[in-house]
Design a protein around this motif. Structure first.
Motif, short mmCIF file in Angstrom:
data_model
loop_
_atom_site.label_atom_id
_atom_site.label_comp_id
_atom_site.label_asym_id
_atom_site.label_seq_id
_atom_site.Cartn_x
_atom_site.Cartn_y
_atom_site.Cartn_z
N ILE A 1 26.20 -11.35 -7.93
CA ILE A 1 26.80 -12.41 -7.10
C ILE A 1 26.33 -12.28 -5.65
O ILE A 1 25.91 -13.26 -5.01
CB ILE A 1 28.34 -12.36 -7.18
CG1 ILE A 1 28.81 -12.73 -8.59
CG2 ILE A 1 28.96 -13.30 -6.14
CD1 ILE A 1 30.29 -12.52 -8.81
N LEU A 2 26.40 -11.06 -5.12
CA LEU A 2 26.02 -10.85 -3.72
C LEU A 2 24.52 -11.01 -3.52
O LEU A 2 24.08 -11.50 -2.46
CB LEU A 2 26.48 -9.47 -3.27
CG LEU A 2 28.00 -9.28 -3.21
CD1 LEU A 2 28.35 -7.86 -2.79
CD2 LEU A 2 28.64 -10.27 -2.27
N ASP B 1 27.98 -4.39 -11.84
CA ASP B 1 26.74 -5.14 -12.07
C ASP B 1 26.93 -6.61 -11.72
O ASP B 1 26.08 -7.23 -11.07
CB ASP B 1 26.31 -4.99 -13.53
CG ASP B 1 24.93 -5.57 -13.78
OD1 ASP B 1 24.04 -5.32 -12.95
OD2 ASP B 1 24.75 -6.28 -14.78
N VAL B 2 28.04 -7.20 -12.15
CA VAL B 2 28.31 -8.61 -11.86
C VAL B 2 28.45 -8.83 -10.35
O VAL B 2 27.91 -9.80 -9.79
CB VAL B 2 29.59 -9.08 -12.60
CG1 VAL B 2 29.99 -10.47 -12.12
CG2 VAL B 2 29.35 -9.10 -14.10
N LEU B 3 29.15 -7.92 -9.67
CA LEU B 3 29.33 -8.04 -8.23
C LEU B 3 27.98 -7.98 -7.51
O LEU B 3 27.71 -8.74 -6.57
CB LEU B 3 30.26 -6.94 -7.73
CG LEU B 3 30.60 -6.95 -6.23
CD1 LEU B 3 31.25 -8.28 -5.85
CD2 LEU B 3 31.52 -5.79 -5.90
N ASN B 4 27.10 -7.08 -7.97
CA ASN B 4 25.76 -6.98 -7.39
C ASN B 4 25.01 -8.30 -7.54
O ASN B 4 24.34 -8.75 -6.61
CB ASN B 4 24.98 -5.86 -8.08
CG ASN B 4 25.05 -4.56 -7.31
OD1 ASN B 4 24.59 -4.48 -6.18
ND2 ASN B 4 25.62 -3.55 -7.92
N PHE C 1 22.63 -13.08 -5.22
CA PHE C 1 22.43 -14.53 -5.23
C PHE C 1 22.80 -15.13 -3.87
O PHE C 1 22.10 -16.00 -3.33
CB PHE C 1 23.30 -15.16 -6.32
CG PHE C 1 23.22 -16.67 -6.38
CD1 PHE C 1 22.13 -17.29 -6.95
CD2 PHE C 1 24.24 -17.46 -5.85
CE1 PHE C 1 22.05 -18.68 -7.00
CE2 PHE C 1 24.17 -18.84 -5.90
CZ PHE C 1 23.07 -19.45 -6.47
N ALA C 2 23.88 -14.63 -3.28
CA ALA C 2 24.31 -15.13 -1.97
C ALA C 2 23.29 -14.79 -0.89
O ALA C 2 23.03 -15.60 0.01
CB ALA C 2 25.68 -14.55 -1.61
N ARG C 3 22.68 -13.59 -0.98
CA ARG C 3 21.67 -13.22 0.02
C ARG C 3 20.43 -14.08 -0.12
O ARG C 3 19.82 -14.48 0.88
CB ARG C 3 21.33 -11.73 -0.12
CG ARG C 3 22.37 -10.79 0.47
CD ARG C 3 21.84 -9.37 0.57
NE ARG C 3 21.62 -8.78 -0.73
CZ ARG C 3 22.54 -8.08 -1.40
NH1 ARG C 3 23.73 -7.90 -0.86
NH2 ARG C 3 22.26 -7.56 -2.57
N VAL C 4 20.02 -14.36 -1.37
CA VAL C 4 18.84 -15.21 -1.60
C VAL C 4 19.07 -16.61 -1.05
O VAL C 4 18.17 -17.23 -0.47
CB VAL C 4 18.51 -15.25 -3.11
CG1 VAL C 4 17.43 -16.30 -3.39
CG2 VAL C 4 18.04 -13.88 -3.59
N ARG C 5 20.28 -17.11 -1.21
CA ARG C 5 20.62 -18.45 -0.71
C ARG C 5 20.95 -18.44 0.79
O ARG C 5 21.34 -19.45 1.35
CB ARG C 5 21.82 -19.01 -1.49
CG ARG C 5 21.55 -19.25 -2.97
CD ARG C 5 20.55 -20.37 -3.19
NE ARG C 5 21.05 -21.64 -2.68
CZ ARG C 5 21.81 -22.48 -3.39
NH1 ARG C 5 22.14 -22.18 -4.64
NH2 ARG C 5 22.21 -23.62 -2.86
N LYS C 6 20.81 -17.25 1.41
CA LYS C 6 21.06 -17.08 2.84
C LYS C 6 22.50 -17.41 3.23
O LYS C 6 22.78 -17.92 4.32
CB LYS C 6 20.08 -17.91 3.67
CG LYS C 6 18.63 -17.50 3.44
CD LYS C 6 17.68 -18.29 4.33
CE LYS C 6 16.24 -17.82 4.09
NZ LYS C 6 15.27 -18.58 4.94
#
Length: 265
Positions: A9-10, A4-7, A12-17
């Motif tokens: 983090i990733l 769940d935590v890994l999901n 958040f990274a996709r949203v921030r492009k």
């Protein structure tokens, strides 16, 4: 928790492009994580190795009798079709065929993800139900009166709250029926035990419940697979079927008259 935590983090990274691809594509979750279960979209009600404790026929009848209104339609569907909790709550009227006693299961309702589609082809299936379930679904259709596309909508016509429907509502029904409370995940187990005791075909039960293999079915429900002796008539029928039948083909080594005998001269 790690999954769940890994999901998060990733995501958040996709949203921030910061990412242009899904790094989890093709990665399988841990066996004990909430994602690693047959429902694909919803954590199991019980651990995978939890003891199967089905309700017996009398208890099932008591629970159905104690259910009221739409609750009765829901628990009847659970007990006599074997579908999962999220599959029933995501069911829509355009996938219920009352004239054919069938329902198409290709959606599930999840606490975390909302309406989801199955990840495996076997989970997209046509289930069968009998006249009792059909009667309850017909009554439910009259209650809904087409104000919602969902078979079991909330007051505003949207999909119901999963936790409320399967925890709050479910908990009070066995209490009313004065039977032991068990997690709602025991409803499919009850269906399987009931069907096995009545000698329903194993492959039909497997398809109805969306078990990937017959081995999964026997692993969970081997105690309820009938092992009664055959009757004398059944044994006789078995032996009759095993008797060699007359063949229309020539013998592979046809007999020949001996040379020098009258028959051969």
């Amino acid at each position: 928790m790690a999954w769940d935590v890994l999901n998060q983090i990733l995501e958040f990274a996709r949203v921030r492009k910061l990412l242009n691809e899904d790094l989890l594509l093709g990665m399988k979750p841990f066996k004990d994580s909430g994602q690693a279960n047959d429902d694909d979209s919803e954590p199991s009600d019980e651990p995978e190795d939890a003891e199967v404790m089905p309700y017996n026929a009398d208890q099932i009848e008591a629970i159905i009798a104690a259910a009221e209104g739409w609750e009765r339609a829901l628990v009847t569907l659970y007990f006599f079709t074997g579908i999962r909790r999220g599959e029933a709550l995501a069911l829509t009227w355009d996938r219920v065929y009352l004239d054919r006693d069938r329902a198409l299961i290709n959606r599930s309702l999840s606490v975390r993800y909302g309406i989801t589609t199955p990840k495996t082809k076997s989970s997209r299936r046509m289930i069968q139900y009998g006249p009792r379930v059909r009667a309850e679904l017909s009554k439910q259709r009259e209650r809904v009166q087409l104000r919602s596309k969902y078979v079991f909508p909330n007051e505003s016509g949207a999909a119901p709250n999963v936790r409320w429907a399967t925890d709050v509502v479910w908990r009070r029904i066995p209490t009313r029926a004065e039977v032991p409370h068990r997690p709602i995940g025991q409803c499919p187990h009850s269906f399987a035990a009931l069907a096995l005791k009545q000698h329903k075909p194993l492959n039909w039960i497997q398809r109805q419940m969306d078990h990937r293999t017959l081995q999964m079915l026997s692993k969970h429900y081997w105690r309820w697979i009938p092992t009664d002796d055959l009757s004398a008539e059944e044994m006789s029928s078995l032996e009759t079927a095993a008797e060699p039948q007359a063949s229309n083909h020539a013998h592979p080594l046809p007999t020949r008259p001996e040379i020098g005998t009258e028959a051969g001269s």
